[in-house]
Design an enzyme around this catalytic site. Structure first.
Site, short mmCIF file in Angstrom:
data_model
loop_
_atom_site.label_atom_id
_atom_site.label_comp_id
_atom_site.label_asym_id
_atom_site.label_seq_id
_atom_site.Cartn_x
_atom_site.Cartn_y
_atom_site.Cartn_z
N VAL A 74 -1.50 -2.35 -4.06
CA VAL A 74 -1.10 -3.24 -5.05
C VAL A 74 -1.72 -4.63 -4.52
O VAL A 74 -1.49 -4.97 -3.32
CB VAL A 74 0.29 -3.49 -5.40
CG1 VAL A 74 0.67 -4.29 -6.25
CG2 VAL A 74 0.88 -1.95 -5.85
N ASP A 103 11.44 9.63 -8.28
CA ASP A 103 11.04 8.83 -6.89
C ASP A 103 12.15 7.70 -7.06
O ASP A 103 11.63 6.72 -6.30
CB ASP A 103 9.69 8.87 -6.74
CG ASP A 103 9.48 8.62 -5.27
OD1 ASP A 103 10.28 8.99 -4.38
OD2 ASP A 103 8.58 8.09 -4.73
N ARG A 116 0.75 -1.24 0.08
CA ARG A 116 0.22 0.22 0.06
C ARG A 116 0.90 1.28 0.15
O ARG A 116 1.72 1.29 0.73
CB ARG A 116 -0.93 0.11 1.26
CG ARG A 116 -1.79 1.08 1.44
CD ARG A 116 -2.92 0.86 2.52
NE ARG A 116 -3.65 -0.18 2.19
CZ ARG A 116 -4.61 -0.01 1.83
NH1 ARG A 116 -5.58 1.29 1.48
NH2 ARG A 116 -5.77 -0.96 1.75
N GLY A 117 0.73 2.05 -0.80
CA GLY A 117 1.46 3.36 -0.92
C GLY A 117 0.70 4.74 -0.90
O GLY A 117 -0.58 4.40 -0.50
N GLY A 118 1.36 5.70 -1.30
CA GLY A 118 0.58 6.86 -0.89
C GLY A 118 -0.85 7.17 -1.94
O GLY A 118 -1.56 8.06 -1.53
N LYS A 166 -2.69 -2.79 -9.43
CA LYS A 166 -2.65 -1.52 -8.85
C LYS A 166 -4.09 -0.79 -8.81
O LYS A 166 -4.37 -0.39 -9.87
CB LYS A 166 -1.71 -0.63 -9.18
CG LYS A 166 -1.29 0.63 -8.30
CD LYS A 166 -0.12 1.15 -8.49
CE LYS A 166 0.25 2.12 -7.46
NZ LYS A 166 1.69 2.81 -7.84
#
Length: 206
Positions: free
Chosen positions: A18, A130, A12-14, A33
């Site tokens: 996924v 990034d 889990r991202g910002g 995603k």
């Protein structure tokens, strides 16, 4: 996404989540995603999410995870399906070392692969913005996959102007926070931190 059977969350991202999935039509495992539910009202994050899928779909290289499909879930959230790659992040592999000298030859090989892959990305007119160990996936056989093109930009578009970057005390140095900062403080180049236009050299710095 009735074509895909969800088998659990991977990360889990910002901006997105996924998940592991199964393509019922083709009989293969995939990574899916999906835009996070709390970002469905943000036109900027929706645009950025779709652009990430498009960039991934256009970059064809062994060091980049192939994107198979871009679509909408029944709840209206966008998703994209990718190849499911086994392994772990470079960040995890580096933290598992007992000392910096351990397995140096293998890590130099990984670094070389990152450089070659990013040279291809830059040749296609894209900057990642990034790059960090958490966005570099090392497969079981030691090959690298560059992940998360959510902040990627066409170099020509970046040269026309840059978004402002405002680090805050609440911003963890190792995490990308959508809507607060474009990049990760601990890895971004000085010009990116100043909100100036960036090019391939910023990725090289990272």
């Amino acid at each position: 996404t009735s074509r895909y059977q969800i088998a659990g969350e991977i990360a889990r991202g910002g901006v997105g989540v996924v998940m592991r999935g199964r393509d019922a039509d083709l009989g293969r495992d995939v990574a899916l995603k999906v835009l996070r539910e709390d970002h469905t009202e943000s036109a900027d994050l929706l645009r950025r999410f779709v652009e990430e899928a498009q960039v991934g779909g256009q970059l064809q290289h062994p060091g980049i995870v192939p994107v198979y499909e871009l679509g909408l879930q029944p709840d209206g959230r966008p998703f994209f399906a990718m190849k499911l790659v086994k392994g772990g992040t470079l960040a995890k592999a580096l933290s598992a070392r007992k000392n910096p000298d351990e397995d140096r030859r293998r890590f130099l090989s990984v670094f070389e692969q990152v450089c070659l892959t990013m040279a291809y990305v830059h040749s296609r007119g894209v900057v990642h913005r990034d790059l960090k160990p958490a966005n570099l996936w090392v497969t079981a056989d030691g090959r690298i996959k560059i992940l998360d093109f959510g902040l990627a930009k066409q170099i020509a578009a970046v040269s026309a102007g840059a978004e402002s970057v405002e680090p805050t005390a609440a911003m963890p140095p190792g995490r990308t926070e959508a809507g607060t900062i474009l990049g990760t403080v601990a890895y971004m180049s000085p010009e990116q931190a100043r909100g100036e236009p960036v090019d391939a050299r910023s990725d090289v710095f990272s």
